[in-house]
Scaffold this motif. Structure first.
Motif, PDB file in Angstrom:
ATOM      1  N   PHE A  29       0.842  -1.203   0.000  1.00  0.00           N
ATOM      2  CA  PHE A  29       0.000   0.000   0.000  1.00  0.00           C
ATOM      3  C   PHE A  29       0.876   1.251   0.000  1.00  0.00           C
ATOM      4  O   PHE A  29       0.662   2.177  -0.782  1.00  0.00           O
ATOM      5  N   ASP A  30       1.882   1.256   0.875  1.00  0.00           N
ATOM      6  CA  ASP A  30       2.768   2.426   0.952  1.00  0.00           C
ATOM      7  C   ASP A  30       3.489   2.659  -0.369  1.00  0.00           C
ATOM      8  O   ASP A  30       3.566   3.780  -0.855  1.00  0.00           O
ATOM      9  N   CYS A  33       0.430   3.043  -3.547  1.00  0.00           N
ATOM     10  CA  CYS A  33      -0.545   4.132  -3.477  1.00  0.00           C
ATOM     11  C   CYS A  33       0.123   5.440  -3.080  1.00  0.00           C
ATOM     12  O   CYS A  33      -0.123   6.488  -3.672  1.00  0.00           O
ATOM     13  N   ALA A  34       1.005   5.339  -2.086  1.00  0.00           N
ATOM     14  CA  ALA A  34       1.577   6.566  -1.540  1.00  0.00           C
ATOM     15  C   ALA A  34       2.726   7.106  -2.379  1.00  0.00           C
ATOM     16  O   ALA A  34       3.313   8.119  -2.030  1.00  0.00           O
ATOM     17  N   ALA A  39      -1.020   8.520   1.671  1.00  0.00           N
ATOM     18  CA  ALA A  39      -1.591   7.220   2.025  1.00  0.00           C
ATOM     19  C   ALA A  39      -2.883   7.500   2.788  1.00  0.00           C
ATOM     20  O   ALA A  39      -2.905   7.565   4.007  1.00  0.00           O
TER      21      ALA A  39
END
Lengths: 153, 126
Positions: A29-30, A33-34, A39
């Protein structure tokens, strides 16, 4: 009876108080997406919305954010496990995909005038960190808000 | 003997995984079956290709500097390997970002020749 009523009112008001979110660590996710945006705390959309959003990554708000299936499914699982309750839909009954369109977001930002969002240093309501200086750590508290003035780059 | 075999195997597999920007340039030139032209890569980078954005919209016209995402304003680490040693070292990342960004900027996958030119140009930046 009065106490119950008071408790009920407090419980109803609770979501409006949420200004700190624990942003759970998740490597994929980090990274995925970030790398393009904050995030966003998974709590800010419900599971139905996250699933719908993750199904359409090649057309992610006008940008190709496509992922391989393994990563996509791992991130979907993470987001839905930490999702909020929400349950809001668009007027046509579709799941909300933008956090900025949730009733919670609108309520929290109802005092922000439309031109403020367009300031150079803010650009878009999706740019949380422009005003919420600690947004990356899930801290949206009033005391850490600094709204950039007009004309600041 | 078994030990040294193990070490050899580890060294070989590590060598196969870690890649340098030059390795990618070689790969793209091989796929294109033609040498890269750095100057053409620079022009490709700064031009729009039928859509709103060019590569430089987010990566700036001097990608030794940090860029900014055109939509979200988030800082993007420099793209030029001279300024950012992590760039062009992971095949999965290189393929993923070329796929996505070419789709956004050019509206299709980039050709091997375009990738070779672009990387050759990035490697000229110091």
């Amino acid at each position: 009876m009065k106490t119950w009523l008071a408790l009920l009112l407090i419980a109803l008001a609770l979501p409006a108080w949420a200004d700190r979110f624990s942003v759970p660590k998740h490597a994929a996710f980090d990274e995925e997406c970030a790398s393009c945006h904050l995030a966003y705390p998974p709590q800010l959309l419900d599971a139905v919305s996250w699933r719908a959003l993750m199904e359409n990554l090649p057309r992610h708000f006008g940008v190709d954010a496509s992922l391989d299936d393994n990563r996509r499914l791992a991130i979907t699982d993470f987001l839905t496990r930490h999702a909020g309750r929400g349950g809001s839909t668009t007027s046509s009954g579709k799941p909300l995909l933008r956090i900025t369109e949730t009733p919670w977001f609108r309520r929290e930002h109802d005092e922000i005038a439309a031109p403020t969002w367009q300031r150079t240093a803010i650009k878009s309501p999706a740019n949380c960190a422009a005003c919420h200086t600690q947004a990356a750590s899930g801290d949206f508290r009033e005391r850490n808000i600094h709204i950039p003035k007009r004309g600041t780059p | 003997m078994r030990h040294s075999l193990c070490i050899l195997a580890i060294l070989v597999s590590a060598g196969a995984m870690a890649q340098t920007p030059r390795d990618f340039l070689t790969r793209f030139e091989k796929e294109a079956a033609a040498p890269a032209v750095a100057e053409r890569g620079g022009r490709f980078f700064d031009a729009t290709h039928g859509n709103d954005w060019s590569c430089s919209t987010c990566h700036t016209t001097r990608p030794t500097q940090p860029g900014r995402h055109a939509k979200t304003d988030k800082t993007i680490a420099p793209l030029a390997p001279a300024a950012n040693a992590e760039r062009f070292t992971s095949p999965a990342k290189v393929d993923k970002w070329f796929r996505r960004n070419c789709n956004d900027v050019v509206g299709r996958e980039c050709s091997a020749q375009e990738k070779a030119d672009l990387l050759a140009w990035l490697l000229t930046l110091k």
